[in-house]
Design a protein around this motif. Structure first.
Motif, PDB file in Angstrom:
ATOM      1  N   GLY A  91       0.812  -1.209   0.000  1.00 29.85           N
ATOM      2  CA  GLY A  91       0.000   0.000   0.000  1.00 29.85           C
ATOM      3  C   GLY A  91       0.843   1.256   0.000  1.00 29.85           C
ATOM      4  N   ASN A  92       0.270   2.341   0.538  1.00 33.44           N
ATOM      5  CA  ASN A  92       0.987   3.610   0.631  1.00 33.44           C
ATOM      6  C   ASN A  92       2.094   3.503   1.671  1.00 33.44           C
ATOM      7  OD1 ASN A  92      -0.923   4.583  -1.166  1.00 33.44           O
ATOM      8  ND2 ASN A  92      -2.148   5.607   0.415  1.00 33.44           N
TER       9      ASN A  92
ATOM     10  N   GLY B  86       0.954   8.460  -3.083  1.00 31.72           N
ATOM     11  CA  GLY B  86       2.099   8.991  -3.801  1.00 31.72           C
ATOM     12  C   GLY B  86       3.155   9.665  -2.962  1.00 31.72           C
ATOM     13  N   GLN B  87       3.184   9.404  -1.655  1.00 31.88           N
ATOM     14  CA  GLN B  87       4.084  10.124  -0.755  1.00 31.88           C
ATOM     15  C   GLN B  87       5.110   9.220  -0.091  1.00 31.88           C
ATOM     16  OE1 GLN B  87       3.733   9.238   2.771  1.00 31.88           O
ATOM     17  NE2 GLN B  87       2.329   7.716   1.951  1.00 31.88           N
TER      18      GLN B  87
ATOM     19  N   HIS C 293       5.997  14.791  -0.748  1.00 23.18           N
ATOM     20  CA  HIS C 293       5.544  14.668  -2.148  1.00 23.18           C
ATOM     21  C   HIS C 293       4.265  13.852  -2.352  1.00 23.18           C
ATOM     22  CE1 HIS C 293       7.243  10.586  -2.638  1.00 23.18           C
ATOM     23  NE2 HIS C 293       8.441  11.027  -2.312  1.00 23.18           N
ATOM     24  N   PRO C 294       3.165  14.148  -1.627  1.00 22.84           N
ATOM     25  CA  PRO C 294       1.902  13.477  -1.978  1.00 22.84           C
ATOM     26  C   PRO C 294       1.549  13.779  -3.430  1.00 22.84           C
ATOM     27  CG  PRO C 294       1.482  15.434  -0.654  1.00 22.84           C
ATOM     28  CD  PRO C 294       2.963  15.214  -0.618  1.00 22.84           C
ATOM     29  N   GLY C 295       0.957  12.808  -4.085  1.00 27.57           N
ATOM     30  CA  GLY C 295       0.544  13.000  -5.477  1.00 27.57           C
ATOM     31  C   GLY C 295       1.632  12.826  -6.498  1.00 27.57           C
ATOM     32  N   ALA C 296       2.842  12.409  -6.069  1.00 26.51           N
ATOM     33  CA  ALA C 296       3.954  12.286  -7.015  1.00 26.51           C
ATOM     34  C   ALA C 296       3.721  11.209  -8.068  1.00 26.51           C
ATOM     35  CB  ALA C 296       5.251  11.996  -6.260  1.00 26.51           C
TER      36      ALA C 296
END
Length: 674
Positions: free
Chosen positions: A586-587, A609-610, A630-633
């Motif tokens: 997962g994340n 995305g982090q 960097h969330p959403g990278a």
């Protein structure tokens, strides 16, 4: 953190932002080779590797009472229900905890306090919290746990989210706006420079429990443009003389600041990690001071700062080509002023930061100090975060005296590099003139030459190649030292060793050691603490596989709290996150381990995305700060062009994603993690 994609018969490297290409071509032993010999010596067939590793991990390092404050060693409690793996665009913490998102990129802290707007200027950014939050420390004011200075690194930037002008462009996480001729808008470059570096900001907890920013004279930004002093053996040598500083005493800025360190005299050290990629160099012949760090003949730099559309040497210095008659006529030596640890006094806003050159020059992930003992040397450890690089230790020449200690203690001493032996022993090899082959005949003229070429010196003395040394931590009671080794898929079959036991190491592990005698000693005993991975390939301290409550990979951030809880943070690269063999994890997440039993529980999962990175508590341990970088990278280029960001954290809705700090507390006001 870089992630390498492996295909049988072919290896291609996908570099994450700021990572460098493989540059260690020495014949030094791989950590995997050491382990393989250790296993062979025990008469174990290769097919039984997992079983043997489990047995090795079930053993404990010999306890050394010299490091303990008392004979009994307490085992910390982990009093929370673990959270499950998550792929949601939110932060999840255990039941009974609450979390506040805090100081996202662009939060005003100083000057005229410019409010965050997506089209803010480069000068505005110099008065705002930087981007890509990373290592961090809380400096209490007057001993308070509700009022203090929060100091945090900003590793790099994602220009497509930084600039409003990028909207509608098909840019991936590495992309940036450019003119048709390849040049860059000067103000965009200034904004990127000012989004790098360090933020120092006073924060305070209100009666409601929420934390807020306090306007204060201590608030400031240290950026890629801040004047800095060079100190230690390399200062004033020909290695660092430039057009900006012909006497080699000064430089400008710090970049790619990953983890950090806190000195025994209460100053902050920011690490310069993957700085080499920022520089272009058109010279046909480039010596080891740059090639050993990944700089090769090329016209490009990571963000093309040297191609700003305004003539100014603040930009031109990122072109390290030889252009003048001597080094003081250009910036051929500018890269030699990077790769150091940068000391900042949080309580002295007018003092220039200092680059401490005796701590070595490489891709510093961070630095950790052993507990300082009156009358004994100061000891600090640091990892070089690149594939097949090394772990280092600095021992000061002068003893620590609390009443007078300052950064000058880091300017004289001995830098060592680690060698891990197959029998579980280890030794520290001195990187000093005349020792271990570091002589003029072998290409090392003096101490400054050794330190500017730290990696090359470590090659010569025979250090052990490691699987990307990341953060470290020291157990405050036993003195045991822990280091995360995040991954290394470039390690091939046959290159395994005791300390790096897996070929094609996708998942990483954590190593620990006990020094013999004192932290300043030259020998140690080592073992493995945990092997990251899925439910088949992982192993905990007891030799068992990890499970749904604690499965993780790619350990990166690491911190041991005053009660000895080992906090582990993960950094699965955005290039592979939630895909293939990494989908099960997962994340990125944060876990906590018991150093005695090896029990591990998942404490937190982050948004999409982090990377979860940076962790510290207030002195009373009732407030924890954690960074989300960097969330959403993972947003694809086409989706970015269409405005379809894969994450909108922390604001939600249609907002651009922004790095931010988490403030975590227990609903009952208790100690975090207990």
């Amino acid at each position: 953190m870089a992630q390498q994609r492996f295909v049988p018969g072919k290896v291609s490297v996908v570099l994450a932002e700021g990572d460098e290409p493989l540059s260690n071509v020495s014949n030094n032993a791989y950590f995997g080779d050491v382990l393989e010999k250790r296993l062979t010596r025990r008469g174990v067939l290769k097919g039984g590797l997992a079983t043997v590793i489990a047995g090795l991990m079930a053993t404990k390092l010999p306890f050394n009472n010299a490091f303990a404050a008392q004979d009994g060693v307490s085992s910390p409690s982990l009093g929370f229900k673990p959270v499950p793996v998550s792929a949601a665009d939110k932060v999840v913490v255990p039941d009974g905890y609450r979390v506040q998102s805090f100081i996202p990129w662009g939060t005003p802290i100083s000057g005229d306090m410019p409010a965050f707007t997506h089209n803010g200027s480069g000068d505005d950014q110099a008065q705002q919290v930087g981007s890509h939050h990373d290592g961090m420390h809380f400096f209490p004011l007057n001993g308070s746990s509700t009022d203090g200075l929060l100091v945090l690194n900003h590793e790099y930037v994602e220009p497509r989210f930084l600039h409003a002008a990028a909207a509608g462009l098909s840019l991936d996480r590495n992309g940036f706006p450019q003119h048709a001729d390849g040049s860059r808008d000067a103000d965009q470059v200034i904004k990127e420079m000012n989004a790098h570096g360090i933020t120092l900001v006073r924060v305070r907890q209100a009666e409601s429990g929420e934390w807020g920013v306090v306007q204060d004279a201590l608030n400031r930004r240290v950026t890629a443009q801040t004047p800095m002093r060079l100190s230690g053996p390399v200062a004033e040598t020909d290695h660092v003389k430039t057009h900006y500083s012909p006497d080699g005493t000064m430089t400008r800025g710090t970049i790619n600041n990953c983890a950090h360190g806190v000195t025994p005299w209460n100053t902050y050290l920011a690490a310069e990690e993957n700085w080499a990629g920022y520089f272009a160099n058109n010279d046909a012949d480039i010596d080891r001071r740059q090639t050993r760090y990944g700089i090769e003949t090329r016209e490009t730099g990571r963000y093309q700062w040297h191609r700003a559309d305004r003539e100014d040497d603040m930009f031109a210095r990122f072109d390290a080509s030889s252009k003048g008659a001597s080094a003081t006529d250009d910036y051929r030596n500018e890269p030699h002023t990077f790769g150091w640890m940068v000391e900042i006094d949080p309580m002295s806003p007018d003092a220039a930061p200092v680059k401490r050159t005796h701590l070595g020059r490489f891709a510093h992930e961070g630095v950790i100090f052993a507990p300082a003992v009156e009358g004994q040397p100061v000891v600090a450890y640091s990892g070089d975060d690149a594939r097949f690089e090394y772990i280092y230790k600095f021992v000061s020449r002068q003893p620590y005296q609390a009443a007078t200690a300052d950064g000058s203690l880091l300017d004289e001493g001995t830098l060592y590099v680690a060698k891990f032996n197959e029998d579980g022993s280890g030794e520290w090899l001195a990187l000093a003139p005349g020792q271990n082959g570091l002589t003029p005949d072998n290409g090392f003229a003096d101490l400054a030459d050794i330190l500017v070429n730290t990696r090359s010196a470590a090659d010569v003395v025979g250090a052990t190649k490691m699987d990307r040394p990341e953060w470290g931590a020291v157990d405050p009671v036993t003195g045991q030292v822990y280091f995360t080794l995040t991954n290394n898929t470039r390690r091939e079959e046959g290159d395994e060793d005791a300390a790096n036991p897996r070929a094609n190491n996708n998942f990483g592990h954590i190593i620990r050691w006990q020094e013999e005698g004192s932290h300043a000693g030259e020998r140690f005993q080592w073992d493995l603490f945990v092997l990251g991975g899925d439910q088949e390939s992982s192993r905990d301290l007891a030799g068992n596989t990890l499970n749904d409550d604690n499965m993780f990979c790619c350990p990166d951030g690491l911190w041991i709290d005053p009660d000895r809880r080992v906090w582990i943070q993960t950094d699965v690269s955005e290039s592979v996150m939630n895909t293939g063999i990494f989908e099960a994890f997962g994340n990125n997440q944060m876990l906590v381990a018991n150093p005695e039993t090896g029990e591990i529980k998942r404490f937190l999962t982050g948004p999409i995305g982090q990377e979860i990175t940076g962790v510290v508590t207030t002195p009373d341990q009732r407030t924890m700060f954690v960074n989300v970088q960097h969330p959403g990278a993972t947003t694809p280029a086409d989706d970015f062009a269409a405005g379809n960001f894969i994450s909108h954290w922390p604001e939600g809705g249609s907002a651009i994603p922004r790095s931010a700090t988490l403030v975590i507390t227990r609903e009952d006001g208790g100690i975090v993690g207990a």
